[in-house]
Write a protein that holds these residues in place. Structure first.
Motif, PDB file in Angstrom:
ATOM      1  N   MET A  65       0.842  -1.163   0.000  1.00 54.81           N
ATOM      2  CA  MET A  65       0.000   0.000   0.000  1.00 54.81           C
ATOM      3  C   MET A  65       0.890   1.229   0.000  1.00 54.81           C
ATOM      4  SD  MET A  65      -1.471   0.262   4.002  1.00 54.81           S
ATOM      5  CE  MET A  65      -2.955  -0.456   3.488  1.00 54.81           C
ATOM      6  N   THR A  66       0.366   2.301  -0.554  1.00 59.69           N
ATOM      7  CA  THR A  66       1.133   3.550  -0.545  1.00 59.69           C
ATOM      8  C   THR A  66       1.004   4.211   0.829  1.00 59.69           C
ATOM      9  OG1 THR A  66      -0.706   4.943  -1.245  1.00 59.69           O
ATOM     10  CG2 THR A  66       0.622   3.911  -3.001  1.00 59.69           C
ATOM     11  N   PHE A  67       1.877   5.145   1.070  1.00 58.20           N
ATOM     12  CA  PHE A  67       1.767   5.901   2.317  1.00 58.20           C
ATOM     13  C   PHE A  67       0.415   6.605   2.381  1.00 58.20           C
ATOM     14  CE2 PHE A  67       6.569   6.690   3.310  1.00 58.20           C
ATOM     15  CZ  PHE A  67       6.793   5.324   3.319  1.00 58.20           C
ATOM     16  N   ARG A  68      -0.077   7.119   1.236  1.00 54.11           N
ATOM     17  CA  ARG A  68      -1.391   7.784   1.210  1.00 54.11           C
ATOM     18  C   ARG A  68      -2.502   6.799   1.567  1.00 54.11           C
ATOM     19  NH1 ARG A  68       2.482  10.510   0.145  1.00 54.11           N
ATOM     20  NH2 ARG A  68       2.463  10.654   2.374  1.00 54.11           N
ATOM     21  N   ASP A  69      -2.395   5.549   1.065  1.00 55.01           N
ATOM     22  CA  ASP A  69      -3.383   4.516   1.427  1.00 55.01           C
ATOM     23  C   ASP A  69      -3.380   4.296   2.929  1.00 55.01           C
ATOM     24  OD1 ASP A  69      -4.026   4.050  -1.283  1.00 55.01           O
ATOM     25  OD2 ASP A  69      -2.602   2.378  -1.431  1.00 55.01           O
ATOM     26  N   LEU A  70      -2.194   4.199   3.500  1.00 57.35           N
ATOM     27  CA  LEU A  70      -2.066   3.980   4.942  1.00 57.35           C
ATOM     28  C   LEU A  70      -2.667   5.155   5.720  1.00 57.35           C
ATOM     29  CD1 LEU A  70      -1.064   2.227   7.245  1.00 57.35           C
ATOM     30  CD2 LEU A  70       1.204   3.226   6.933  1.00 57.35           C
ATOM     31  N   GLU A  71      -2.430   6.363   5.243  1.00 56.31           N
ATOM     32  CA  GLU A  71      -3.012   7.534   5.905  1.00 56.31           C
ATOM     33  C   GLU A  71      -4.543   7.476   5.883  1.00 56.31           C
ATOM     34  OE1 GLU A  71       0.553  10.782   5.129  1.00 56.31           O
ATOM     35  OE2 GLU A  71      -1.040  10.562   3.630  1.00 56.31           O
ATOM     36  N   ARG A  72      -5.107   7.013   4.781  1.00 58.04           N
ATOM     37  CA  ARG A  72      -6.573   6.875   4.717  1.00 58.04           C
ATOM     38  C   ARG A  72      -7.065   5.829   5.723  1.00 58.04           C
ATOM     39  NH1 ARG A  72      -5.621   8.241  -0.619  1.00 58.04           N
ATOM     40  NH2 ARG A  72      -5.330   6.125  -1.381  1.00 58.04           N
ATOM     41  N   VAL A  73      -6.332   4.748   5.862  1.00 56.82           N
ATOM     42  CA  VAL A  73      -6.727   3.684   6.802  1.00 56.82           C
ATOM     43  C   VAL A  73      -6.685   4.193   8.243  1.00 56.82           C
ATOM     44  CG1 VAL A  73      -6.052   1.443   7.767  1.00 56.82           C
ATOM     45  CG2 VAL A  73      -6.078   1.770   5.296  1.00 56.82           C
ATOM     46  N   VAL A  74      -5.610   4.882   8.609  1.00 56.08           N
ATOM     47  CA  VAL A  74      -5.471   5.337  10.002  1.00 56.08           C
ATOM     48  C   VAL A  74      -6.197   6.655  10.263  1.00 56.08           C
ATOM     49  CG1 VAL A  74      -3.300   4.095  10.354  1.00 56.08           C
ATOM     50  CG2 VAL A  74      -3.241   6.482   9.663  1.00 56.08           C
ATOM     51  N   GLY A  75      -6.617   7.325   9.195  1.00 53.39           N
ATOM     52  CA  GLY A  75      -7.395   8.546   9.366  1.00 53.39           C
ATOM     53  C   GLY A  75      -6.601   9.777   9.734  1.00 53.39           C
ATOM     54  N   ARG A  76      -5.321   9.758   9.441  1.00 52.05           N
ATOM     55  CA  ARG A  76      -4.476  10.932   9.702  1.00 52.05           C
ATOM     56  C   ARG A  76      -3.211  10.825   8.873  1.00 52.05           C
ATOM     57  NH1 ARG A  76      -2.891  10.857  15.866  1.00 52.05           N
ATOM     58  NH2 ARG A  76      -3.764  12.880  15.401  1.00 52.05           N
ATOM     59  N   LEU A  77      -2.515  11.950   8.741  1.00 55.48           N
ATOM     60  CA  LEU A  77      -1.268  11.974   7.995  1.00 55.48           C
ATOM     61  C   LEU A  77      -0.164  11.263   8.765  1.00 55.48           C
ATOM     62  CD1 LEU A  77      -1.230  15.696   6.790  1.00 55.48           C
ATOM     63  CD2 LEU A  77      -1.890  13.669   5.479  1.00 55.48           C
ATOM     64  N   LEU A  78       0.724  10.609   8.037  1.00 54.20           N
ATOM     65  CA  LEU A  78       1.919  10.055   8.661  1.00 54.20           C
ATOM     66  C   LEU A  78       2.837  11.212   9.041  1.00 54.20           C
ATOM     67  CD1 LEU A  78       2.715   7.108   6.217  1.00 54.20           C
ATOM     68  CD2 LEU A  78       1.831   6.934   8.541  1.00 54.20           C
ATOM     69  N   GLU A 130       7.462   5.285  -1.684  1.00 61.90           N
ATOM     70  CA  GLU A 130       6.517   5.506  -0.575  1.00 61.90           C
ATOM     71  C   GLU A 130       5.448   4.416  -0.515  1.00 61.90           C
ATOM     72  OE1 GLU A 130       5.119   9.590  -0.609  1.00 61.90           O
ATOM     73  OE2 GLU A 130       6.988  10.236   0.318  1.00 61.90           O
ATOM     74  N   HIS A 131       5.937   3.179  -0.497  1.00 61.07           N
ATOM     75  CA  HIS A 131       5.062   2.006  -0.350  1.00 61.07           C
ATOM     76  C   HIS A 131       5.484   1.223   0.887  1.00 61.07           C
ATOM     77  CE1 HIS A 131       3.801   2.660  -4.487  1.00 61.07           C
ATOM     78  NE2 HIS A 131       2.809   1.817  -4.249  1.00 61.07           N
ATOM     79  N   VAL A 132       4.512   0.612   1.527  1.00 60.03           N
ATOM     80  CA  VAL A 132       4.793  -0.255   2.672  1.00 60.03           C
ATOM     81  C   VAL A 132       3.936  -1.510   2.539  1.00 60.03           C
ATOM     82  CG1 VAL A 132       3.087   0.898   4.152  1.00 60.03           C
ATOM     83  CG2 VAL A 132       4.947  -0.414   5.194  1.00 60.03           C
ATOM     84  N   ARG A 133       4.544  -2.627   2.861  1.00 63.87           N
ATOM     85  CA  ARG A 133       3.843  -3.917   2.900  1.00 63.87           C
ATOM     86  C   ARG A 133       4.044  -4.463   4.310  1.00 63.87           C
ATOM     87  NH1 ARG A 133       6.947  -6.605  -0.383  1.00 63.87           N
ATOM     88  NH2 ARG A 133       7.944  -7.905   1.155  1.00 63.87           N
ATOM     89  N   PHE A 134       2.993  -4.927   4.916  1.00 64.04           N
ATOM     90  CA  PHE A 134       3.107  -5.503   6.248  1.00 64.04           C
ATOM     91  C   PHE A 134       3.117  -7.013   6.131  1.00 64.04           C
ATOM     92  CE2 PHE A 134       1.569  -1.239   7.065  1.00 64.04           C
ATOM     93  CZ  PHE A 134       2.365  -0.867   8.136  1.00 64.04           C
ATOM     94  N   GLU A 135       4.197  -7.634   6.618  1.00 63.65           N
ATOM     95  CA  GLU A 135       4.330  -9.083   6.612  1.00 63.65           C
ATOM     96  C   GLU A 135       3.994  -9.633   7.982  1.00 63.65           C
ATOM     97  OE1 GLU A 135       8.398  -9.823   5.514  1.00 63.65           O
ATOM     98  OE2 GLU A 135       7.937  -9.634   3.381  1.00 63.65           O
ATOM     99  N   ARG A 136       3.315 -10.759   7.980  1.00 59.95           N
ATOM    100  CA  ARG A 136       2.990 -11.426   9.231  1.00 59.95           C
ATOM    101  C   ARG A 136       4.277 -11.948   9.870  1.00 59.95           C
ATOM    102  NH1 ARG A 136      -1.459 -12.340  11.658  1.00 59.95           N
ATOM    103  NH2 ARG A 136      -2.796 -11.966   9.874  1.00 59.95           N
ATOM    104  N   ILE A 137       4.409 -11.738  11.166  1.00 59.08           N
ATOM    105  CA  ILE A 137       5.571 -12.227  11.909  1.00 59.08           C
ATOM    106  C   ILE A 137       5.326 -13.696  12.228  1.00 59.08           C
ATOM    107  CG2 ILE A 137       6.901 -12.038  14.052  1.00 59.08           C
ATOM    108  CD1 ILE A 137       5.994  -9.081  14.153  1.00 59.08           C
ATOM    109  N   ASP A 138       6.319 -14.543  11.906  1.00 59.72           N
ATOM    110  CA  ASP A 138       6.190 -15.986  12.206  1.00 59.72           C
ATOM    111  C   ASP A 138       6.515 -16.291  13.627  1.00 59.72           C
ATOM    112  OD1 ASP A 138       5.454 -16.529   9.587  1.00 59.72           O
ATOM    113  OD2 ASP A 138       7.548 -16.747   8.977  1.00 59.72           O
TER     114      ASP A 138
END
Length: 62
Positions: free
Chosen positions: A1-14, A54-62
């Motif tokens: 997801m882009t940083f902008r996508d993440l900002e939309r999810v959390v509802g505020r600017l990074l 400005e992309h981030v991917r969250f990987e599940r921790i094993d």
């Protein structure tokens, strides 16, 4: 997801610090105490960040 996508999810600017690898990297000194690191670790994830695009991917921790 882009940083902008993440900002939309959390509802505020990074914060401006999110453009630096140290903000995302839990291996940095003291970073494991940061609120964002505690949040994604408690959810069972770690970020994989490409600062240039400005992309981030969250990987599940094993």
């Amino acid at each position: 997801m882009t940083f902008r996508d993440l900002e939309r999810v959390v509802g505020r600017l990074l914060p401006k610090a999110a453009t630096q690898s140290s903000w995302w990297d839990e291996a940095e000194t003291g970073a494991d105490d940061s609120p964002q690191t505690r949040a994604w670790q408690s959810a069972g994830f770690r970020p994989v960040v490409d600062l240039k695009s400005e992309h981030v991917r969250f990987e599940r921790i094993d």
